[in-house]
Design an enzyme around this catalytic site. Structure first.
Site, short mmCIF file in Angstrom:
data_model
loop_
_atom_site.label_atom_id
_atom_site.label_comp_id
_atom_site.label_asym_id
_atom_site.label_seq_id
_atom_site.Cartn_x
_atom_site.Cartn_y
_atom_site.Cartn_z
N GLU A 200 0.82 -1.22 0.00
CA GLU A 200 0.00 0.00 0.00
C GLU A 200 0.85 1.26 0.00
OE1 GLU A 200 -2.99 -0.12 3.05
OE2 GLU A 200 -3.91 -1.92 2.22
N LYS A 332 -15.75 -2.44 0.90
CA LYS A 332 -14.90 -3.01 -0.15
C LYS A 332 -15.85 -3.84 -1.00
CE LYS A 332 -10.75 -3.46 2.77
NZ LYS A 332 -10.07 -4.35 3.77
P1 PGA Z 1 -6.49 -6.29 2.71
O1 PGA Z 1 -6.61 -5.51 4.09
O2 PGA Z 1 -5.06 -6.77 2.70
O3 PGA Z 1 -7.45 -7.43 2.92
O4 PGA Z 1 -6.84 -5.42 1.59
C1 PGA Z 1 -6.54 -4.19 4.26
C2 PGA Z 1 -7.34 -3.92 5.49
O5 PGA Z 1 -7.37 -4.75 6.43
O6 PGA Z 1 -7.99 -2.88 5.57
ZN ZN Z 2 -8.83 -3.49 7.67
#
Ligand code: PGA
Ligand code: ZN
Length: 417
Positions: A200, A332
């Site tokens: 990220e 999401k």
């Molecule tokens: P992810 O997690 O790796 O599943 O995208 C990011 C998060 O926990 O917000």
């Molecule tokens: Zn999270």
């Protein structure tokens, strides 16, 4: 203009981790839409299944053979009908047959194709003339937990939230300055620091948790002073990833501390108070609705947000609403599959006073749709990193939207602050 679907085409592309993912084009009689699916690393147990057995290749085959023939001839304007058709073709509750990521890419590409068919931008098409509010960017600056290696903090994310900014450009600028300052501090603090970053784009360093808190707190304060508005910060504890079901303890391995549920509650409350945290995500493991409710009741001026807890799932959100577990929800879309499903969850959240935090995934592409969804659905916060290509794709799209809106643009009302 007519938005009759003529073709749906899928291909394999790669995300920022170099993992295979699916991208879909929807072509209508008057428009075109394209969307690619992201992927999580610290996934919630109740998320839909991303791909059928056989992965992306199998998903593309199913799309060509089963899905495109069903969608061709339908009207892309009717998103619910498109998404219902995807559910019908799949026939399960978790998209096991066609894959949740297949559904996601079709659903988003369809929405964009419909907007494009009417010569509208996606946020205008979905949100109408009321969609003029920009979200605050919640930006990951220090990575730990499952997103990092070595002796980094057990807490997964330390996130800047420049909630005093008057424009999105100011807010995004503040986040880049905070991120940069943190890098400079880490270089001094950690002898082994080699400017490593997570998926990220957040820094990875061998520092302990207390150091991470001090570092981001100082950077936010300094940038706040420079820019003359308040810059706060928050955390994603992602605590399911270090909750031990057998011992019933949160095992902070790098910190060398174990906390039972009561101790975790006190610890998080102390952190909120000490650092004036404005945002805390997944402070308890994904089945502990009760502790979420207790923390929400015992704190104020802080978004208590469920990610793995809710997985954008309306039934799980309703379960939380009943006991007031949290006051915010991560959205999401690929946790639940389709735009229609995510819309129902967002509407339920908003009806009950929960703030929606539109979010990227750690594995992501330059797909920018969540920028439009955040504006269309009036989300007060977007969680999409600070630097790194997949993050910047969303931030830059929001800058374009802000410019497009001109003096109609305003920043969201961040209720808790
Ligand atoms: P992810 O997690 O790796 O599943 O995208 C990011 C998060 O926990 O917000
Ligand atoms: Zn999270």
């Amino acid at each position: 203009m007519s938005s009759i679907i003529e073709d749906v085409i899928a291909r394999k592309i790669f995300n920022n981790r170099g993992e295979e993912t699916i991208e879909v084009d929807v072509i209508t009689t008057a428009g075109f839409g394209r969307a690619a699916a992201p992927a999580g690393k610290s996934r919630g147990k109740t998320e839909v299944i991303y791909y059928p057995t056989g992965g992306v290749d199998a998903a593309i085959k199913k799309l060509d053979e089963q899905i495109t023939p069903e969608l061709a001839g339908l009207n892309a304007d009717f998103q619910e009908e498109i998404d219902d058709t995807l559910h019908e073709i799949d026939g399960t509750t978790n998209f096991k047959n066609i894959g949740g990521n297949t559904a996601f890419a079709i659903s988003l590409a369809n929405a964009e194709a419909a907007a494009n068919s009417h010569s509208l931008l996606l946020f205008q098409f979905l949100g109408g003339t009321a969609a003029n509010t920009l979200p605050y960017p919640l930006g990951n600056c220090i990575s730990g937990g499952q997103h990092a290696k070595g002796k980094s903090p057990d807490i997964q994310e330390f996130l800047a939230l420049p909630h005093g900014a008057e424009t999105f450009l100011e807010a995004a600028t503040a986040n880049t300055l905070i991120h940069k300052k943190i890098g400079e501090t880490l270089r001094k603090k950690d002898k082994t620091f080699n400017a490593g970053k997570s998926d990220e784009g957040a820094w990875i360093a061998n520092i302990d948790q207390a150091d991470a808190f001090e570092t981001i707190a100082k950077a936010c304060e300094e940038v706040g002073n420079e820019m003359d508005f308040e810059c706060g910060f928050g955390i994603d504890i992602a605590s399911s990833s270090f909750w031990n079901e057998k011992t019933q303890l949160y095992e902070y391995a790098n910190e060398g501390t174990n906390r039972d549920t009561g101790e975790q509650l006190e610890y998080v409350k102390d952190l909120i108070e000490k650092y004036h945290l404005t945002y805390v995500e997944d402070p308890f493991h994904e089945e502990d609705f009760q502790s979420f409710a207790q923390l929400t009741k015992q704190t104020k001026n802080c978004l208590i947000c469920g990610d793995d807890l809710f997985t954008t799932n309306n039934e799980r959100l309703s379960q939380g609403i009943k006991i007031k577990a949290g006051n915010a929800i991560i959205i999401k879309v690929n946790q639940i599959g389709t735009l229609t499903d995510a819309t129902e969850t967002m509407q339920n959240a908003q009806r009950h006073g929960y703030s929606c935090v539109m979010s990227h995934r750690s594995g992501d592409t330059t797909d920018w749709h969540i920028a439009h969804l955040a504006v269309a659905f009036n989300c007060p916060v977007i969680k999409t990193g600070v630097v790194e290509g997949a993050r910047i794709a969303k931030i830059n799209e929001l800058l374009r939207i802000e410019q497009f809106l001109g003096n109609r643009a305003k920043m969201a009302d961040l209720k808790v602050i």
